[in-house]
Design a protein around this motif. Structure first.
Motif, PDB file in Angstrom:
ATOM      1  N   GLY A 201      -2.265   5.510  -7.023  1.00 41.57           N
ATOM      2  CA  GLY A 201      -2.465   4.419  -7.966  1.00 41.57           C
ATOM      3  C   GLY A 201      -1.554   4.571  -9.181  1.00 41.57           C
ATOM      4  O   GLY A 201      -0.822   5.555  -9.308  1.00 41.57           O
ATOM      5  N   PRO A 202      -1.593   3.610 -10.108  1.00 44.42           N
ATOM      6  CA  PRO A 202      -0.723   3.645 -11.290  1.00 44.42           C
ATOM      7  C   PRO A 202      -1.120   4.688 -12.315  1.00 44.42           C
ATOM      8  O   PRO A 202      -0.383   4.940 -13.270  1.00 44.42           O
ATOM      9  CB  PRO A 202      -0.852   2.231 -11.858  1.00 44.42           C
ATOM     10  CG  PRO A 202      -2.208   1.781 -11.406  1.00 44.42           C
ATOM     11  CD  PRO A 202      -2.398   2.378 -10.038  1.00 44.42           C
ATOM     12  N   GLY A 203      -2.299   5.301 -12.149  1.00 38.40           N
ATOM     13  CA  GLY A 203      -2.736   6.341 -13.071  1.00 38.40           C
ATOM     14  C   GLY A 203      -3.852   5.872 -13.993  1.00 38.40           C
ATOM     15  O   GLY A 203      -4.094   4.667 -14.137  1.00 38.40           O
ATOM     16  N   PRO A 204      -4.542   6.834 -14.629  1.00 39.76           N
ATOM     17  CA  PRO A 204      -5.637   6.490 -15.541  1.00 39.76           C
ATOM     18  C   PRO A 204      -5.107   5.986 -16.885  1.00 39.76           C
ATOM     19  O   PRO A 204      -3.920   6.109 -17.185  1.00 39.76           O
ATOM     20  CB  PRO A 204      -6.371   7.827 -15.705  1.00 39.76           C
ATOM     21  CG  PRO A 204      -5.284   8.850 -15.555  1.00 39.76           C
ATOM     22  CD  PRO A 204      -4.338   8.289 -14.526  1.00 39.76           C
ATOM     23  N   LEU A 205      -6.006   5.419 -17.676  1.00 37.37           N
ATOM     24  CA  LEU A 205      -5.655   4.937 -19.013  1.00 37.37           C
ATOM     25  C   LEU A 205      -5.917   6.022 -20.047  1.00 37.37           C
ATOM     26  O   LEU A 205      -6.924   6.728 -19.993  1.00 37.37           O
ATOM     27  CB  LEU A 205      -6.479   3.697 -19.354  1.00 37.37           C
ATOM     28  CG  LEU A 205      -6.268   2.462 -18.462  1.00 37.37           C
ATOM     29  CD1 LEU A 205      -7.350   1.430 -18.737  1.00 37.37           C
ATOM     30  CD2 LEU A 205      -4.892   1.869 -18.698  1.00 37.37           C
ATOM     31  N   ASP A 206      -4.992   6.168 -21.021  1.00 36.88           N
ATOM     32  CA  ASP A 206      -5.247   7.090 -22.131  1.00 36.88           C
ATOM     33  C   ASP A 206      -6.018   6.357 -23.225  1.00 36.88           C
ATOM     34  O   ASP A 206      -6.430   5.207 -23.052  1.00 36.88           O
ATOM     35  CB  ASP A 206      -3.938   7.701 -22.651  1.00 36.88           C
ATOM     36  CG  ASP A 206      -2.984   6.658 -23.235  1.00 36.88           C
ATOM     37  OD1 ASP A 206      -3.441   5.536 -23.561  1.00 36.88           O
ATOM     38  OD2 ASP A 206      -1.786   6.971 -23.375  1.00 36.88           O
ATOM     39  N   GLU A 208      -5.131   4.968 -25.839  1.00 38.41           N
ATOM     40  CA  GLU A 208      -4.454   3.786 -26.366  1.00 38.41           C
ATOM     41  C   GLU A 208      -4.315   2.684 -25.318  1.00 38.41           C
ATOM     42  O   GLU A 208      -3.748   1.627 -25.592  1.00 38.41           O
ATOM     43  CB  GLU A 208      -3.060   4.169 -26.893  1.00 38.41           C
ATOM     44  CG  GLU A 208      -3.096   5.141 -28.072  1.00 38.41           C
ATOM     45  CD  GLU A 208      -3.847   4.547 -29.260  1.00 38.41           C
ATOM     46  OE1 GLU A 208      -3.670   3.338 -29.517  1.00 38.41           O
ATOM     47  OE2 GLU A 208      -4.599   5.281 -29.913  1.00 38.41           O
ATOM     48  N   GLY A 209      -4.814   2.957 -24.123  1.00 34.37           N
ATOM     49  CA  GLY A 209      -4.744   1.948 -23.078  1.00 34.37           C
ATOM     50  C   GLY A 209      -3.466   1.986 -22.266  1.00 34.37           C
ATOM     51  O   GLY A 209      -3.162   1.039 -21.539  1.00 34.37           O
ATOM     52  N   ASN A 210      -2.708   3.071 -22.387  1.00 28.21           N
ATOM     53  CA  ASN A 210      -1.467   3.216 -21.625  1.00 28.21           C
ATOM     54  C   ASN A 210      -1.737   4.028 -20.360  1.00 28.21           C
ATOM     55  O   ASN A 210      -2.573   4.929 -20.352  1.00 28.21           O
ATOM     56  CB  ASN A 210      -0.395   3.904 -22.469  1.00 28.21           C
ATOM     57  CG  ASN A 210      -0.068   3.114 -23.727  1.00 28.21           C
ATOM     58  OD1 ASN A 210       0.193   1.916 -23.661  1.00 28.21           O
ATOM     59  ND2 ASN A 210      -0.093   3.778 -24.877  1.00 28.21           N
ATOM     60  N   ARG A 211      -1.001   3.731 -19.300  1.00 25.88           N
ATOM     61  CA  ARG A 211      -1.172   4.436 -18.041  1.00 25.88           C
ATOM     62  C   ARG A 211      -0.521   5.814 -18.091  1.00 25.88           C
ATOM     63  O   ARG A 211       0.598   5.975 -18.576  1.00 25.88           O
ATOM     64  CB  ARG A 211      -0.549   3.637 -16.899  1.00 25.88           C
ATOM     65  CG  ARG A 211      -1.246   2.322 -16.595  1.00 25.88           C
ATOM     66  CD  ARG A 211      -2.554   2.535 -15.869  1.00 25.88           C
ATOM     67  NE  ARG A 211      -3.212   1.267 -15.574  1.00 25.88           N
ATOM     68  CZ  ARG A 211      -4.415   1.178 -15.020  1.00 25.88           C
ATOM     69  NH1 ARG A 211      -5.083   2.274 -14.684  1.00 25.88           N
ATOM     70  NH2 ARG A 211      -4.968   0.006 -14.781  1.00 25.88           N
ATOM     71  N   LYS A 212      -1.228   6.812 -17.575  1.00 25.16           N
ATOM     72  CA  LYS A 212      -0.688   8.164 -17.462  1.00 25.16           C
ATOM     73  C   LYS A 212      -0.348   8.408 -15.992  1.00 25.16           C
ATOM     74  O   LYS A 212      -1.231   8.331 -15.135  1.00 25.16           O
ATOM     75  CB  LYS A 212      -1.725   9.178 -17.940  1.00 25.16           C
ATOM     76  CG  LYS A 212      -2.098   9.053 -19.403  1.00 25.16           C
ATOM     77  CD  LYS A 212      -3.309   9.910 -19.741  1.00 25.16           C
ATOM     78  CE  LYS A 212      -3.046  11.379 -19.475  1.00 25.16           C
ATOM     79  NZ  LYS A 212      -4.227  12.212 -19.852  1.00 25.16           N
ATOM     80  N   PRO A 213       0.917   8.689 -15.674  1.00 25.62           N
ATOM     81  CA  PRO A 213       1.298   8.884 -14.265  1.00 25.62           C
ATOM     82  C   PRO A 213       0.571  10.092 -13.655  1.00 25.62           C
ATOM     83  O   PRO A 213       0.260  11.073 -14.340  1.00 25.62           O
ATOM     84  CB  PRO A 213       2.810   9.113 -14.329  1.00 25.62           C
ATOM     85  CG  PRO A 213       3.082   9.548 -15.735  1.00 25.62           C
ATOM     86  CD  PRO A 213       2.057   8.870 -16.594  1.00 25.62           C
ATOM     87  N   LEU A 214       0.300   9.998 -12.376  1.00 25.43           N
ATOM     88  CA  LEU A 214      -0.394  11.079 -11.686  1.00 25.43           C
ATOM     89  C   LEU A 214       0.549  12.234 -11.392  1.00 25.43           C
ATOM     90  O   LEU A 214       1.768  12.068 -11.341  1.00 25.43           O
ATOM     91  CB  LEU A 214      -1.000  10.552 -10.379  1.00 25.43           C
ATOM     92  CG  LEU A 214      -2.023   9.419 -10.536  1.00 25.43           C
ATOM     93  CD1 LEU A 214      -2.545   8.990  -9.168  1.00 25.43           C
ATOM     94  CD2 LEU A 214      -3.179   9.844 -11.424  1.00 25.43           C
ATOM     95  N   SER A 215      -0.042  13.406 -11.179  1.00 26.29           N
ATOM     96  CA  SER A 215       0.753  14.615 -10.945  1.00 26.29           C
ATOM     97  C   SER A 215       1.098  14.818  -9.478  1.00 26.29           C
ATOM     98  O   SER A 215       1.777  15.781  -9.128  1.00 26.29           O
ATOM     99  CB  SER A 215      -0.003  15.842 -11.462  1.00 26.29           C
ATOM    100  OG  SER A 215      -1.288  15.934 -10.878  1.00 26.29           O
ATOM    101  N   VAL A 216       0.618  13.924  -8.610  1.00 29.15           N
ATOM    102  CA  VAL A 216       0.971  13.997  -7.192  1.00 29.15           C
ATOM    103  C   VAL A 216       1.716  12.727  -6.804  1.00 29.15           C
ATOM    104  O   VAL A 216       1.525  11.670  -7.408  1.00 29.15           O
ATOM    105  CB  VAL A 216      -0.269  14.186  -6.288  1.00 29.15           C
ATOM    106  CG1 VAL A 216      -0.927  15.526  -6.566  1.00 29.15           C
ATOM    107  CG2 VAL A 216      -1.264  13.053  -6.473  1.00 29.15           C
ATOM    108  N   THR A 217       2.558  12.842  -5.794  1.00 25.75           N
ATOM    109  CA  THR A 217       3.352  11.700  -5.340  1.00 25.75           C
ATOM    110  C   THR A 217       3.262  11.601  -3.819  1.00 25.75           C
ATOM    111  O   THR A 217       2.920  12.577  -3.136  1.00 25.75           O
ATOM    112  CB  THR A 217       4.827  11.862  -5.749  1.00 25.75           C
ATOM    113  OG1 THR A 217       5.337  13.095  -5.192  1.00 25.75           O
ATOM    114  CG2 THR A 217       4.977  11.899  -7.264  1.00 25.75           C
TER     115      THR A 217
END
Length: 253
Positions: A201-206, A208-217
């Motif tokens: 997925g696009p990652g969780p929200l921090d 501030e509402g910004n997406r944090k990329p995941l550590s796996v690909t």
């Protein structure tokens, strides 16, 4: 142990059984009455678990609030893929459906977060998520957007598009032999908790509402928590699991 008597009610649990199915099984139970002397039967009330909340016909629409989503549940399959009619006891509920209404969304920090799904989107949702409703003659589920595992773009789970911080993994096949070379029976094969990442997925929200990329690909071989996530079976018979990135414990190389 006290003897016990079971009379009729419904308790249901969900699990995935096939690529199309995404289904759940149900067991009928209604009341538990201890029979051992010394217990006062009047002190026990009947256990009744309703499958769904019935919305009265006078209500013609449901508007979800905040980050909630209303999903029309997919109808259960009544036949096997080979065309064999299933008995009522084995007809299971799917864990997929179509989004029919969404709330106004939510704000994180200073940012208004848009929904990842829209009306008409076909989705798969988490086990035990939301509240079941019987509305306009159909079964619906009212749940939070975060309980949606992913978007099902085709009828094969390998094409599932995970949402937020979820990861889709193709499960490694169970070992056929022990380290010493002994063949394992089906009953003794340990369910693996290792697999290959298919999609993220696009990652969780921090904050501030910004997406944090995941550590796996995609392509990573990973080890994940054994009892996490939602299990699927693809059209080719392969096993898949969709889980949160926090349930991935390590990357193997």
């Amino acid at each position: 142990m006290a003897a016990s008597q079971l009379t009729s009610a419904t308790v249901s649990s969900r699990c995935f059984h096939s690529s199309e199915g995404l289904r759940s099984s149900s067991v009928k139970i209604a009341s538990f009455v201890p029979l051992k002397s010394g217990y006062n039967q009047k002190s026990f009330t009947s256990l009744v678990v309703k499958a769904a909340t019935v919305v009265a016909p006078k209500y013609t629409s449901i508007k979800p609030l905040a980050d909630r989503v209303l999903v029309k549940i997919k109808e259960p399959e009544e036949k096997t893929s080979g065309g064999i009619l299933l008995p009522t006891s084995s007809v299971t509920k799917p864990q997929a459906g179509e989004v029919v209404a969404v709330g106004e969304g939510k704000t994180v920090g200073k940012n208004k977060i848009d929904f990842s799904v829209t009306t008409g989107t076909q989705v798969v949702y988490s086990k035990y998520a939301g509240t079941e409703l019987e509305f306009n003659g159909s079964n619906h589920l009212l749940l939070k957007e975060d309980d949606i595992v992913g978007i099902l773009e085709t009828d094969d789970v390998k094409d599932l598009k995970p949402l937020n911080e979820r990861v889709l993994i193709k499960v490694a096949e169970a070992e056929q032999k022990t380290a010493g070379g002994l063949l394992l029976t089906e009953a003794s094969k340990e369910k693996p908790s290792v697999g290959t990442v298919v999609a993220v997925g696009p990652g969780p929200l921090d904050e501030e509402g910004n997406r944090k990329p995941l550590s796996v690909t995609p392509g990573n071989t990973v080890m994940y928590s054994k009892y996490a996530g939602n299990e699927f079976k693809g059209k080719d018979g392969s096993e898949y699991i969709a889980l949160r990135a926090s349930d991935v414990m390590a990357v193997l190389s």
